[in-house]
Design a protein around this motif. Structure first.
Motif, PDB file in Angstrom:
ATOM      1  N   ILE A  94       0.837  -1.199   0.000  1.00 52.53           N
ATOM      2  CA  ILE A  94       0.000   0.000   0.000  1.00 52.53           C
ATOM      3  C   ILE A  94       0.875   1.252   0.000  1.00 52.53           C
ATOM      4  CG2 ILE A  94      -1.599   1.380   1.400  1.00 52.53           C
ATOM      5  CD1 ILE A  94      -2.965  -1.222   2.225  1.00 52.53           C
ATOM      6  N   GLU A  95       1.910   1.253   0.831  1.00 55.94           N
ATOM      7  CA  GLU A  95       2.804   2.410   0.883  1.00 55.94           C
ATOM      8  C   GLU A  95       3.604   2.566  -0.408  1.00 55.94           C
ATOM      9  OE1 GLU A  95       5.209   2.305   4.387  1.00 55.94           O
ATOM     10  OE2 GLU A  95       3.532   2.907   5.678  1.00 55.94           O
ATOM     11  N   LYS A  96       3.928   1.449  -1.041  1.00 54.79           N
ATOM     12  CA  LYS A  96       4.709   1.494  -2.274  1.00 54.79           C
ATOM     13  C   LYS A  96       3.892   2.030  -3.445  1.00 54.79           C
ATOM     14  CE  LYS A  96       7.354  -1.514  -5.415  1.00 54.79           C
ATOM     15  NZ  LYS A  96       7.824  -2.902  -5.663  1.00 54.79           N
ATOM     16  N   HIS A  97       2.611   1.689  -3.483  1.00 55.52           N
ATOM     17  CA  HIS A  97       1.790   2.003  -4.650  1.00 55.52           C
ATOM     18  C   HIS A  97       0.792   3.137  -4.410  1.00 55.52           C
ATOM     19  CE1 HIS A  97       3.368  -1.442  -6.824  1.00 55.52           C
ATOM     20  NE2 HIS A  97       3.128  -2.202  -5.772  1.00 55.52           N
ATOM     21  N   SER A  98       0.891   3.821  -3.278  1.00 57.00           N
ATOM     22  CA  SER A  98      -0.007   4.949  -3.012  1.00 57.00           C
ATOM     23  C   SER A  98       0.668   5.910  -2.051  1.00 57.00           C
ATOM     24  CB  SER A  98      -1.325   4.445  -2.406  1.00 57.00           C
ATOM     25  OG  SER A  98      -1.129   4.025  -1.063  1.00 57.00           O
ATOM     26  N   SER A  99      -0.028   6.977  -1.695  1.00 56.42           N
ATOM     27  CA  SER A  99       0.510   7.953  -0.750  1.00 56.42           C
ATOM     28  C   SER A  99       0.080   7.659   0.680  1.00 56.42           C
ATOM     29  CB  SER A  99       0.050   9.364  -1.136  1.00 56.42           C
ATOM     30  OG  SER A  99      -1.370   9.443  -1.141  1.00 56.42           O
ATOM     31  N   PHE A 100      -0.641   6.549   0.892  1.00 57.23           N
ATOM     32  CA  PHE A 100      -1.067   6.187   2.242  1.00 57.23           C
ATOM     33  C   PHE A 100       0.123   5.745   3.089  1.00 57.23           C
ATOM     34  CE2 PHE A 100      -5.027   5.266  -0.158  1.00 57.23           C
ATOM     35  CZ  PHE A 100      -5.884   6.104   0.541  1.00 57.23           C
ATOM     36  N   LYS A 101       0.077   6.074   4.368  1.00 56.18           N
ATOM     37  CA  LYS A 101       1.008   5.562   5.359  1.00 56.18           C
ATOM     38  C   LYS A 101       0.239   4.590   6.248  1.00 56.18           C
ATOM     39  CE  LYS A 101       4.500   7.781   3.870  1.00 56.18           C
ATOM     40  NZ  LYS A 101       5.561   7.024   3.178  1.00 56.18           N
TER      41      LYS A 101
END
Length: 308
Positions: A94-101
């Protein structure tokens, strides 16, 4: 308090006398800054002191939660609740493919679902068996997320059953064997998927928990249960196959359980849902999960249920 360099979430929970989920919510909202050491989230002692000072001054102090001018990434933080290692892999993707932390709450299925109802979690993992229907997860979701739109996606399937000592000296092979007088159980905490599976099987087999030695002896995760069996503190426990191999004890498979993810459907979570869908359906994610062994990804990413 600033004598310590940093604290874990659990340590701060004990210091402030609040639940860990309350802290995750504060972190998610940007009220307490955090940093990571490996998989562990830590809170700097100075930031904790500043937060306490802020409360004492009625909120006159504010944390700078806007990103630096040279950092255009969103500060969206999401909490993934559940205990399986695969959830850490999901968070990494998720962190790799989006801006979510991503933040992790290591909480059992039922308590995670209740936390989602209360607005404290964004992605919840579930493996809750319903003895009346023979179905996993959906009967519980329908009872708890009343009035909420949601989507349920399969994360994986895995075998669940009984942990026993190497060589299975007491010949434990079924749920009925738990009723034997010389068998001591190590249980999981209330609200965990393993505890629900055990309680439902006891109900279906007309076994009273009062007759089971060790029913009130609880551990909070699969590894602790398996380790208790390995150390001779108990004869049997309920858990998943992978952990038995990690600890070096025998495993009696009794059911194939489905491990699903739930996300609430709102305009704000649409981007998160699409991100998770894409990750679960990707070859790379499935390959990483399969490399761990003892997981079935044949339905990974499939929509198991979705409200209108």
């Amino acid at each position: 308090m600033s004598k310590e360099l940093s604290y874990t979430i659990e340590e701060v929970s004990q210091l402030l006398k609040v639940s860990k989920l309350t802290l995750y919510d504060l972190v998610k909202k940007g009220e307490i800054p955090v940093f990571r050491i490996g998989r562990q989230i830590r809170i700097d002692a100075k930031d904790l002191d500043n937060y306490i000072l802020q409360l004492k001054t009625n909120g006159s102090l504010k944390f700078p939660i806007e990103p630096p001018k040279n950092d255009t990434r969103s500060l969206d933080k999401i909490v993934i609740s559940g205990q399986d290692l695969v959830l850490d892999i999901l968070g990494k993707h998720i962190e790799k493919h989006s801006s979510f932390k991503t933040l992790r709450a290591y909480t059992g299925s039922l308590n995670s679902l209740i936390s989602m109802y209360n607005g404290d979690c964004d992605i919840v993992s579930l493996h809750m068996f319903d003895g009346d229907t023979g179905e996993y997860n959906l009967p519980y979701i329908k009872k708890i997320l009343v009035g909420y739109p949601y989507i349920m996606l399969n994360l994986l399937s895995r075998k669940a059953g009984l942990y026993v000592k190497k060589g299975n000296p007491l010949h434990i092979n079924s749920w009925l064997d738990l009723n034997k007088e010389n068998i001591k159980l190590v249980n999981r905490e209330k609200g965990s998927g393993a505890r629900i599976l055990l309680d439902e099987q006891l109900r279906l087999h007309n076994i009273s928990s009062k007759n089971i030695q060790g029913y009130d002896y609880e551990e909070s995760n699969h590894i602790s249960v398996a380790s208790a069996v390995s150390a001779g503190l108990a004869d049997v426990g309920v858990g998943s196959e992978k952990v038995a191999k990690m600890v070096g004890i025998d495993f009696i498979p009794l059911i194939n359980e489905r491990y699903d993810l739930v996300v609430l459907k709102t305009p704000e979570t649409e981007r998160l849902i699409n991100t998770v869908k894409n990750i679960l359906s990707s070859t790379q994610f499935k390959s990483e999960v399969n490399s761990l062994g003892d997981y079935d990804t044949s339905q990974t990413g499939k929509i198991m249920y979705e409200t209108e």
